[in-house]
Design a protein around this motif. Structure first.
Motif, PDB file in Angstrom:
ATOM      1  N   GLN A 119       1.099  -1.502   0.132  1.00  0.00           N
ATOM      2  CA  GLN A 119      -0.056   0.020   0.028  1.00  0.00           C
ATOM      3  C   GLN A 119       0.420   1.445   0.080  1.00  0.00           C
ATOM      4  N   ASN A 120       0.090   2.297  -0.940  1.00  0.00           N
ATOM      5  CA  ASN A 120       1.162   3.928  -0.613  1.00  0.00           C
ATOM      6  C   ASN A 120       3.008   2.779  -1.355  1.00  0.00           C
ATOM      7  N   PRO A 121       3.554   2.256  -2.156  1.00  0.00           N
ATOM      8  CA  PRO A 121       5.087   1.716  -1.674  1.00  0.00           C
ATOM      9  C   PRO A 121       6.027   3.098  -1.572  1.00  0.00           C
ATOM     10  N   TYR A 122       7.016   2.561  -1.313  1.00  0.00           N
ATOM     11  CA  TYR A 122       7.920   3.649  -1.832  1.00  0.00           C
ATOM     12  C   TYR A 122       8.433   4.229  -2.687  1.00  0.00           C
ATOM     13  N   TRP A 123       9.521   4.539  -3.048  1.00  0.00           N
ATOM     14  CA  TRP A 123      10.076   4.696  -5.098  1.00  0.00           C
ATOM     15  C   TRP A 123      11.309   3.384  -4.554  1.00  0.00           C
ATOM     16  N   ASN A 124      11.165   2.418  -5.757  1.00  0.00           N
ATOM     17  CA  ASN A 124      12.227   1.480  -5.063  1.00  0.00           C
ATOM     18  C   ASN A 124      12.482   0.793  -7.251  1.00  0.00           C
ATOM     19  N   PRO A 125      14.035   1.157  -7.135  1.00  0.00           N
ATOM     20  CA  PRO A 125      13.648   0.374  -8.363  1.00  0.00           C
ATOM     21  C   PRO A 125      13.629  -1.159  -8.838  1.00  0.00           C
ATOM     22  N   ARG A 126      13.011  -2.063  -8.055  1.00  0.00           N
ATOM     23  CA  ARG A 126      12.179  -2.703  -8.731  1.00  0.00           C
ATOM     24  C   ARG A 126      10.465  -2.695  -8.847  1.00  0.00           C
ATOM     25  N   PRO A 127      10.102  -3.537  -9.176  1.00  0.00           N
ATOM     26  CA  PRO A 127       8.369  -3.396  -9.205  1.00  0.00           C
ATOM     27  C   PRO A 127       7.512  -3.695  -7.534  1.00  0.00           C
ATOM     28  N   VAL A 128       7.925  -3.583  -6.922  1.00  0.00           N
ATOM     29  CA  VAL A 128       6.408  -3.369  -5.446  1.00  0.00           C
ATOM     30  C   VAL A 128       5.587  -4.466  -5.932  1.00  0.00           C
ATOM     31  N   GLU A 129       5.458  -6.024  -5.583  1.00  0.00           N
ATOM     32  CA  GLU A 129       4.169  -7.212  -5.687  1.00  0.00           C
ATOM     33  C   GLU A 129       3.783  -7.976  -4.151  1.00  0.00           C
ATOM     34  N   ARG A 130       3.645  -7.825  -4.022  1.00  0.00           N
ATOM     35  CA  ARG A 130       2.381  -8.208  -3.227  1.00  0.00           C
ATOM     36  C   ARG A 130       2.905 -10.097  -2.882  1.00  0.00           C
ATOM     37  N   ASP A 131       3.229 -10.811  -4.092  1.00  0.00           N
ATOM     38  CA  ASP A 131       3.535 -12.169  -3.764  1.00  0.00           C
ATOM     39  C   ASP A 131       5.175 -11.805  -3.311  1.00  0.00           C
ATOM     40  N   GLY A 132       5.912 -11.287  -4.223  1.00  0.00           N
ATOM     41  CA  GLY A 132       7.298 -11.397  -4.284  1.00  0.00           C
ATOM     42  C   GLY A 132       7.581 -10.850  -2.638  1.00  0.00           C
ATOM     43  N   ILE A 133       6.777  -9.498  -2.439  1.00  0.00           N
ATOM     44  CA  ILE A 133       6.975  -9.317  -0.682  1.00  0.00           C
ATOM     45  C   ILE A 133       6.705 -10.552   0.026  1.00  0.00           C
ATOM     46  N   ARG A 134       5.363 -10.745   0.289  1.00  0.00           N
ATOM     47  CA  ARG A 134       5.292 -12.162   1.116  1.00  0.00           C
ATOM     48  C   ARG A 134       6.126 -13.168   0.774  1.00  0.00           C
ATOM     49  N   ALA A 135       7.035 -13.529  -0.616  1.00  0.00           N
ATOM     50  CA  ALA A 135       8.114 -14.711  -0.240  1.00  0.00           C
ATOM     51  C   ALA A 135       9.296 -13.658   0.726  1.00  0.00           C
ATOM     52  N   LEU A 136       9.639 -12.529   0.039  1.00  0.00           N
ATOM     53  CA  LEU A 136      10.656 -12.123   0.801  1.00  0.00           C
ATOM     54  C   LEU A 136      10.682 -12.016   2.415  1.00  0.00           C
ATOM     55  N   LEU A 137       8.985 -11.839   3.231  1.00  0.00           N
ATOM     56  CA  LEU A 137       8.601 -11.503   4.495  1.00  0.00           C
ATOM     57  C   LEU A 137       9.114 -12.886   5.295  1.00  0.00           C
ATOM     58  N   GLN A 138       8.754 -13.923   4.061  1.00  0.00           N
ATOM     59  CA  GLN A 138       8.437 -15.383   4.628  1.00  0.00           C
ATOM     60  C   GLN A 138       9.853 -15.744   4.901  1.00  0.00           C
ATOM     61  N   ARG A 139      10.678 -16.213   3.850  1.00  0.00           N
ATOM     62  CA  ARG A 139      12.755 -15.922   4.374  1.00  0.00           C
ATOM     63  C   ARG A 139      13.232 -15.610   5.311  1.00  0.00           C
ATOM     64  N   ALA A 140      12.605 -14.031   5.651  1.00  0.00           N
ATOM     65  CA  ALA A 140      13.136 -13.198   6.582  1.00  0.00           C
ATOM     66  C   ALA A 140      12.492 -13.319   8.210  1.00  0.00           C
ATOM     67  N   TRP A 141      11.596 -14.146   7.985  1.00  0.00           N
ATOM     68  CA  TRP A 141      10.141 -15.226   9.298  1.00  0.00           C
ATOM     69  C   TRP A 141      11.271 -15.801   9.809  1.00  0.00           C
ATOM     70  N   GLU A 142      11.835 -16.837   9.056  1.00  0.00           N
ATOM     71  CA  GLU A 142      12.358 -18.263   9.091  1.00  0.00           C
ATOM     72  C   GLU A 142      13.446 -17.952   9.547  1.00  0.00           C
ATOM     73  N   GLY A 143      14.620 -16.718   8.962  1.00  0.00           N
ATOM     74  CA  GLY A 143      16.115 -16.918   8.909  1.00  0.00           C
ATOM     75  C   GLY A 143      16.334 -17.340   8.389  1.00  0.00           C
ATOM     76  N   ALA A 144      15.912 -17.849   6.933  1.00  0.00           N
ATOM     77  CA  ALA A 144      16.571 -18.425   6.386  1.00  0.00           C
ATOM     78  C   ALA A 144      17.370 -17.508   4.705  1.00  0.00           C
ATOM     79  N   ARG A 145      18.422 -18.382   4.838  1.00  0.00           N
ATOM     80  CA  ARG A 145      19.301 -17.156   3.062  1.00  0.00           C
ATOM     81  C   ARG A 145      18.121 -16.777   2.187  1.00  0.00           C
ATOM     82  N   PRO A 146      18.764 -15.410   2.461  1.00  0.00           N
ATOM     83  CA  PRO A 146      18.270 -14.400   1.150  1.00  0.00           C
ATOM     84  C   PRO A 146      18.119 -15.656  -0.576  1.00  0.00           C
ATOM     85  N   GLU A 147      17.211 -15.332  -1.397  1.00  0.00           N
ATOM     86  CA  GLU A 147      17.735 -16.342  -2.519  1.00  0.00           C
ATOM     87  C   GLU A 147      17.523 -14.772  -3.266  1.00  0.00           C
TER      88      GLU A 147
END
Length: 147
Positions: A119-147
């Motif tokens: 919602q009301n995303p800040y400027w970002n070099p890559r498009p901010v799409e919900r599915d990608g953000i949700r996957a990023l948050l899942q990995r950060a929640w788990e403490g998994a290595r970033p992809e």
């Protein structure tokens, strides 16, 4: 290095100068996904500021790495070609937290956090799409290595 010798005055002075430089940068650049996520996590879920930033940085750097390759090139000298993975390894080496769940965020909060972030995303070099953000948050929640 300050981690190896926390009482070393030269190391502490260098760390303080680095922190000042980072703060100065914030006044001259646009905020992007990293800050949007950290503000959402801190403001809506009461997560601690510094620890949230430490956990999220490897993940947001990995998310934006291809879209901001030229701007992030200097960081490769410190953290390698896999910027997100290099930052993640650095966090592990200095004992920084790596999982949002360790800060008390519930896995059931991840959907709401993703919704807030798009919602009301800040400027970002890559498009901010919900599915990608949700996957990023899942990995950060788990403490998994970033992809």
């Amino acid at each position: 290095m300050i981690v190896a010798d926390p009482r070393n005055p030269e190391a502490r002075a260098a760390a303080l100068y680095g922190a000042w430089l980072c703060g100065t940068v914030l006044g001259t650049v646009g905020m992007s996904l990293h800050h949007k996520l950290c503000h959402a996590l801190g403001g809506c879920f009461d997560l601690p500021h510094a620890e949230t930033h430490a956990i999220m940085l490897p993940h947001t750097a990995a998310f934006n790495a291809a879209a901001a390759a030229a701007a992030l090139a200097p960081a490769h000298a410190l953290f390698g070609r896999d910027l997100g993975g290099g930052l993640y390894d650095f966090s592990a080496a200095i004992g920084a937290p790596r999982a949002l769940r360790d800060l008390g965020l519930r896995e059931t909060d991840l959907d709401r956090a993703a919704d807030i972030a798009v919602q009301n995303p800040y400027w970002n070099p890559r498009p901010v799409e919900r599915d990608g953000i949700r996957a990023l948050l899942q990995r950060a929640w788990e403490g998994a290595r970033p992809e």
